[in-house]
Scaffold this motif. Structure first.
Motif, PDB file in Angstrom:
ATOM      1  N   THR A 110      -8.163 -10.057   5.247  1.00 42.41           N
ATOM      2  CA  THR A 110      -8.041  -8.899   4.368  1.00 42.41           C
ATOM      3  C   THR A 110      -8.908  -7.743   4.860  1.00 42.41           C
ATOM      4  OG1 THR A 110      -9.708  -9.800   2.860  1.00 42.41           O
ATOM      5  CG2 THR A 110      -7.407 -10.204   2.307  1.00 42.41           C
ATOM      6  N   TYR A 118      -0.713  -1.503 -13.816  1.00 38.28           N
ATOM      7  CA  TYR A 118      -1.301  -2.796 -13.464  1.00 38.28           C
ATOM      8  C   TYR A 118      -1.792  -3.492 -14.735  1.00 38.28           C
ATOM      9  CZ  TYR A 118      -4.584  -6.128 -11.348  1.00 38.28           C
ATOM     10  OH  TYR A 118      -5.261  -7.261 -10.995  1.00 38.28           O
ATOM     11  N   VAL A 143      -8.499   0.503  -8.561  1.00 38.79           N
ATOM     12  CA  VAL A 143      -7.274  -0.290  -8.430  1.00 38.79           C
ATOM     13  C   VAL A 143      -7.234  -0.957  -7.058  1.00 38.79           C
ATOM     14  CG1 VAL A 143      -4.757  -0.150  -8.240  1.00 38.79           C
ATOM     15  CG2 VAL A 143      -5.940   1.006 -10.105  1.00 38.79           C
ATOM     16  N   ALA A 144      -7.575  -0.197  -6.020  1.00 41.23           N
ATOM     17  CA  ALA A 144      -7.586  -0.768  -4.668  1.00 41.23           C
ATOM     18  C   ALA A 144      -8.570  -1.933  -4.583  1.00 41.23           C
ATOM     19  CB  ALA A 144      -7.953   0.312  -3.645  1.00 41.23           C
ATOM     20  N   GLU A 203      -6.338 -12.202  -6.911  1.00 39.96           N
ATOM     21  CA  GLU A 203      -6.111 -12.592  -8.299  1.00 39.96           C
ATOM     22  C   GLU A 203      -7.371 -13.021  -9.020  1.00 39.96           C
ATOM     23  OE1 GLU A 203      -2.713 -14.876  -9.401  1.00 39.96           O
ATOM     24  OE2 GLU A 203      -1.575 -13.935  -7.812  1.00 39.96           O
ATOM     25  N   GLU A 217       0.159 -10.991 -10.723  1.00 40.24           N
ATOM     26  CA  GLU A 217      -0.501 -10.019  -9.851  1.00 40.24           C
ATOM     27  C   GLU A 217       0.155 -10.009  -8.474  1.00 40.24           C
ATOM     28  OE1 GLU A 217      -4.856  -8.573  -8.248  1.00 40.24           O
ATOM     29  OE2 GLU A 217      -4.738 -10.278  -9.594  1.00 40.24           O
ATOM     30  N   LYS A 218       0.522 -11.184  -7.985  1.00 39.23           N
ATOM     31  CA  LYS A 218       1.183 -11.262  -6.680  1.00 39.23           C
ATOM     32  C   LYS A 218       2.490 -10.475  -6.684  1.00 39.23           C
ATOM     33  CE  LYS A 218       2.972 -14.537  -3.319  1.00 39.23           C
ATOM     34  NZ  LYS A 218       3.301 -15.921  -3.025  1.00 39.23           N
ATOM     35  N   ASN A 226      -9.524  -3.948  -7.027  1.00 40.98           N
ATOM     36  CA  ASN A 226      -8.961  -5.097  -7.744  1.00 40.98           C
ATOM     37  C   ASN A 226      -7.884  -5.791  -6.921  1.00 40.98           C
ATOM     38  OD1 ASN A 226     -10.571  -4.927 -10.003  1.00 40.98           O
ATOM     39  ND2 ASN A 226      -9.162  -3.599 -11.096  1.00 40.98           N
ATOM     40  N   VAL A 227      -7.042  -5.038  -6.278  1.00 37.13           N
ATOM     41  CA  VAL A 227      -6.002  -5.630  -5.442  1.00 37.13           C
ATOM     42  C   VAL A 227      -6.626  -6.294  -4.213  1.00 37.13           C
ATOM     43  CG1 VAL A 227      -4.028  -5.076  -3.953  1.00 37.13           C
ATOM     44  CG2 VAL A 227      -4.180  -4.098  -6.243  1.00 37.13           C
ATOM     45  N   VAL A 287       0.673  -6.724 -15.398  1.00 39.72           N
ATOM     46  CA  VAL A 287       0.173  -7.993 -14.863  1.00 39.72           C
ATOM     47  C   VAL A 287      -0.248  -8.905 -16.011  1.00 39.72           C
ATOM     48  CG1 VAL A 287      -1.629  -9.075 -13.462  1.00 39.72           C
ATOM     49  CG2 VAL A 287      -0.493  -7.006 -12.647  1.00 39.72           C
ATOM     50  N   VAL A 313       1.690  -6.705  -6.664  1.00 39.64           N
ATOM     51  CA  VAL A 313       1.294  -6.233  -5.334  1.00 39.64           C
ATOM     52  C   VAL A 313       2.528  -6.094  -4.438  1.00 39.64           C
ATOM     53  CG1 VAL A 313      -0.004  -6.815  -3.239  1.00 39.64           C
ATOM     54  CG2 VAL A 313      -1.066  -7.092  -5.489  1.00 39.64           C
TER      55      VAL A 313
END
Length: 173
Positions: free
Chosen positions: A140, A29, A123-124, A131, A39-40, A126-127, A33, A43
């Motif tokens: 979400t 990542y 990481v989860a 963005e 980032e999109k 951040n996702v 990225v 993902v």
């Protein structure tokens, strides 16, 4: 188009510095990225590589490599992903034959587990945030809660991802 040597070294580095497929996603990542993809797109790559059968890490490498350099990029990224663990496992197996009875080996592995788990959570997060640290929406939260419930109920992860993607198509039109 990125230089193929640079792409190769990115995947060599990612696969030398991480201990597993899920842990490598965090470092990839950071490396990909903004330099190789948005980032999109990242993902999407993680989602697609998780849905398809086979190794998530290798599929993600090929996806990122293809995005950065077409078919040659995919092949170079795949080679950069396969080479380090193959060489390392051959070395480790040779060494483990001699030290397999030592207690510190098991303790070392038990010490890795919380660090890998923490990296996966970061990481989860951040996702999940999106963005630019955008506001977390009700959608979400519902998708994340549904995925957790599905995990507890032992629903196959590819099915969870496909359902989440379909819901995204329907709800986020």
């Amino acid at each position: 188009m990125i230089n193929l040597w640079q792409l190769f070294w990115i995947f060599i580095k990612v696969n030398l510095l991480t201990t597993s497929g899920p842990a490598s996603v965090g470092l990839l990542y950071q490396e990909a990225v903004g330099k190789l993809m948005t980032e999109k797109e990242f993902v999407e790559a993680v989602g697609f590589s998780s849905v398809l059968p086979g190794s998530d890490a290798l599929q993600l490498a090929m996806f990122v490599g293809y995005r950065a350099g077409g078919v040659p990029g995919a092949l170079v990224a795949l080679l950069g992903s396969i080479l380090p663990p193959t060489i390392l496992i051959l070395i480790i197996v040779s060494i483990l034959r001699f030290i397999s009875g030592e207690a510190w080996v098991g303790n070392f592995v038990r010490g890795l587990a919380p660090a890998v788990a923490a990296l996966m959570v970061l990481v989860a997060w951040n996702v999940f945030r999106g963005e630019a640290g955008e506001t977390i929406t009700w959608f979400t939260v519902i998708i994340a809660a549904g995925a957790m419930i599905a995990y507890i109920l032992k629903v196959p992860p590819p099915l969870v991802l496909v359902v989440a993607g379909v819901l995204g198509i329907i709800v986020l039109r």
